[in-house]
Design a protein around this motif. Sequence first.
Motif, short mmCIF file in Angstrom:
data_model
loop_
_atom_site.label_atom_id
_atom_site.label_comp_id
_atom_site.label_asym_id
_atom_site.label_seq_id
_atom_site.Cartn_x
_atom_site.Cartn_y
_atom_site.Cartn_z
N CYS A 108 0.84 -1.20 0.00
CA CYS A 108 0.00 0.00 0.00
C CYS A 108 0.87 1.25 0.00
CB CYS A 108 -0.90 0.03 1.24
SG CYS A 108 -2.05 -1.36 1.33
N TYR A 109 0.66 2.09 -0.98
CA TYR A 109 1.37 3.37 -1.07
C TYR A 109 0.42 4.45 -0.58
CZ TYR A 109 5.27 6.11 -2.89
OH TYR A 109 6.40 6.89 -3.01
N LEU A 110 0.81 5.14 0.50
CA LEU A 110 -0.09 6.08 1.18
C LEU A 110 0.50 7.49 1.11
CD1 LEU A 110 -1.83 5.47 4.56
CD2 LEU A 110 -0.55 7.59 4.23
N ASP A 111 -0.30 8.43 0.62
CA ASP A 111 0.10 9.84 0.53
C ASP A 111 -0.93 10.70 1.26
OD1 ASP A 111 1.96 11.86 -1.12
OD2 ASP A 111 -0.09 12.63 -1.11
N ASP A 124 5.51 13.24 2.79
CA ASP A 124 4.29 12.76 3.46
C ASP A 124 3.84 11.43 2.88
OD1 ASP A 124 3.69 13.82 1.00
OD2 ASP A 124 1.75 14.61 1.58
N GLU A 125 4.81 10.65 2.42
CA GLU A 125 4.49 9.36 1.80
C GLU A 125 4.93 8.20 2.69
OE1 GLU A 125 6.49 9.54 -1.94
OE2 GLU A 125 4.96 10.77 -2.89
N PHE A 126 4.02 7.25 2.86
CA PHE A 126 4.27 6.07 3.67
C PHE A 126 3.96 4.83 2.82
CE2 PHE A 126 3.31 9.50 6.52
CZ PHE A 126 4.14 9.32 7.61
N VAL A 127 4.61 3.72 3.16
CA VAL A 127 4.36 2.46 2.47
C VAL A 127 4.09 1.39 3.52
CG1 VAL A 127 5.37 0.62 1.06
CG2 VAL A 127 5.68 3.00 0.40
N VAL A 128 3.07 0.58 3.27
CA VAL A 128 2.72 -0.50 4.19
C VAL A 128 2.80 -1.83 3.43
CG1 VAL A 128 0.94 -1.47 5.69
CG2 VAL A 128 1.17 1.02 5.46
N ILE A 129 3.44 -2.81 4.05
CA ILE A 129 3.44 -4.18 3.53
C ILE A 129 2.54 -5.02 4.42
CG2 ILE A 129 4.82 -6.21 2.94
CD1 ILE A 129 7.27 -4.41 2.79
N PHE A 130 1.43 -5.47 3.88
CA PHE A 130 0.54 -6.37 4.59
C PHE A 130 0.85 -7.80 4.14
CE2 PHE A 130 -2.35 -2.57 4.85
CZ PHE A 130 -2.32 -2.48 6.24
N GLY A 161 -2.87 3.73 -2.61
CA GLY A 161 -2.84 2.86 -3.78
C GLY A 161 -2.39 1.47 -3.36
N ILE A 162 -3.04 0.43 -3.88
CA ILE A 162 -2.78 -0.94 -3.44
C ILE A 162 -2.36 -1.79 -4.63
CG2 ILE A 162 -3.72 -2.98 -2.28
CD1 ILE A 162 -5.84 -1.13 -1.05
N ALA A 163 -1.21 -2.47 -4.47
CA ALA A 163 -0.74 -3.44 -5.46
C ALA A 163 -0.58 -4.79 -4.77
CB ALA A 163 0.58 -2.99 -6.08
N LYS A 168 -9.65 11.83 -3.28
CA LYS A 168 -8.78 11.75 -2.09
C LYS A 168 -9.49 11.06 -0.92
CE LYS A 168 -6.22 15.92 -3.40
NZ LYS A 168 -5.70 17.24 -2.97
N ASN A 169 -8.71 10.81 0.12
CA ASN A 169 -9.19 10.13 1.33
C ASN A 169 -9.91 8.83 1.00
OD1 ASN A 169 -9.30 9.99 4.14
ND2 ASN A 169 -11.40 10.73 4.17
N CYS A 170 -9.29 8.06 0.11
CA CYS A 170 -9.85 6.76 -0.28
C CYS A 170 -8.70 5.89 -0.75
CB CYS A 170 -10.89 6.93 -1.40
SG CYS A 170 -10.22 7.61 -2.93
#
Length: 647
Positions: free
Chosen positions: A237-240, A283-289, A327-329, A357-359
């Motif tokens: 997940c790429y989060l801005d 202001d960008e974060f990345v999450v690995i689920f 954004g989800i890949a 935005k906010n989605c």
Amino acid sequence: MHPRLEQQLSLYLSDTPELREALEHFIQAVDLSYRAYDMERHDLKRSLELGAKTLMERNVVLSRNLEAQRTAQQRLAQSYEVLNATLNSSNEGVLVVGHDDIPIAYNHRYLELMRLTQQRIAEMDAVSLMKNSKSLVKDRARLSAQLKALKEPGSSAFEVFECHDGTWVEIYATHHEAAGYIWMLRDITEVRQKEATISFQAFHDSLTGLPNRVQLQERLLNAIDNAQQGHHRFALCYLDLDGFKTINDSLGHNSGDDLLIQVAKRLKDVMRPEDTLARVGGDEFVVIFNHIHDHQEILGLAEDLLKTLADPIRLERREFVIGASIGIAMYPTDGEEVGILMRNADIAMYRAKANGKNCFHFFTPAMERMAVQRMSLETNLRRALEKNHLELYYQPKVCLHDISGNLKTGHLHSFEALLRWPKSNGEFVSPESFIHIAEDTGMIGRIGYWILEQACLQAKAWYDQGYHANISVNISPRQFLIPNFHHEIMHIIQELKVPESLISIEITESLLMQDLTHARHVLEYFRDQGIFIYLDDFGTGFSSLNYLKNLPVNAIKIDRTFVKDLSWSSADQAIAASIITLGKNLDMLIVAEGIENAEQADFLIRNGCDLAQGYYYGHPVNAEQATLYLHPDDMIPSTIANSLTPE
């Protein structure tokens, strides 16, 4: 005859020679005795003289030896003091244990490192010293192994040990054939801490403490390996953050940093133990689920990310709601390599922003095609800017009633400069498709200055021909954030020797709402320089009468969304009439844009709107065609103006 005997005979027997003759034999015997005595005395004297000389010589040698011994003792004492001072001034602990297992030498640093006193070590042997050392370190077996490695003379061993109190000790030991066993200890706690800090900084973000891009790369590689071995999927997940730049620019970087720290903490609180949260910049974060079974599971996790940011964040006694676009890949569906997964998640994030935005949004192959098109458009835009392929068109603003002695109904009031990017086939690239790219890539500042320069040159050219044609230029929100951009604008106007009355600026209402204090400062500067100011898109930015009455604005433009349905919408008619009344009460000119038919124009004229802009009065045209609007008496008919623009 012996001199002394001769002297005595002469003294006592000089008058009696007969007696002397009678005593001749006696005298000779005495003479011999005298002579023997003299020889003995001479020999004794000689012997005494030789003995005294020998004693003196021996005494000198002995004195020399004693002095040499005193000097040697002094040097030995000095050497001992130097050795003792050297040992005790060293930052390394030193211990020497003889072959009899008794400590020979040690320094204060050794006592300090091994938590000993001089009184205690005086009672210890090699065995008790080793027991004491083992009680301090965590790895006792490795310490025993180091001692075993010193069995043979000439052998040595080096180890690093962690102590129970958290300190670290470096121990070098050697077996010397003559001296015995020598240990040198050094406290490397500070070194280890610095190494740990450097290592942490190399793999973590300095502000939030989260993994950085470098560690994220490693975590992604591990996630791919684990997914391949376990035949499962994971989500990237790429989060801005939405609106972060506005807060950062208006409140300052310290508040922006505080916001990022709070956001990072909230996101971290909803992470599962097996997941990774990283900050990759700004202001960008990345999450690995990890270990995702289906899309429904990732939907819930993504919703948790958005929910945790829903509550207001408090900064400088004010509360802000900060959303996020995600954004989800999915692996392996959306990519089997780190770079591809990151790119596709980033593409999906931009789609989420475009969707309001906010989605969050999942990646699709169609997005990749759009991203490629966007990249191509960005490249071509850079090339067009560098080769001066962009053009400036001009759309007229027309007086709907008499404004002054020179500006009568139907007269040209001014132009709005509009950017056009021509294609090779004679058509134009839609501004809606490339303006946001120019803003995202930072080209908008350069383009904005180019537009201003071209507008100034054109206004100056018309002015030199005897026409006073004002041209307004639009200020982009991104351009507005460039430090001292307003000073640069005035510098360009003054450098090109253009009268200030020939140039106006248009600024959107939404831009003002981002930072009202800064906006007021900039607008006051333009007002003081004699620049006419339009407030564009009025009614779309949550208009506030409080700020409107305090802003140095000369005119407000009714947004086209309230104009397009004026022919039949009572709601839009009410809004438009209210804006006109409001502007009149604030002594501002009112401009309606997007007018396309007579019904719209008639309503605006009846309600007292000052200026009109739209296809009904004239399309945007190039400079040569725009010159036809510059009539000394009146504006050319709208039918002719419309014919100037190709169908």
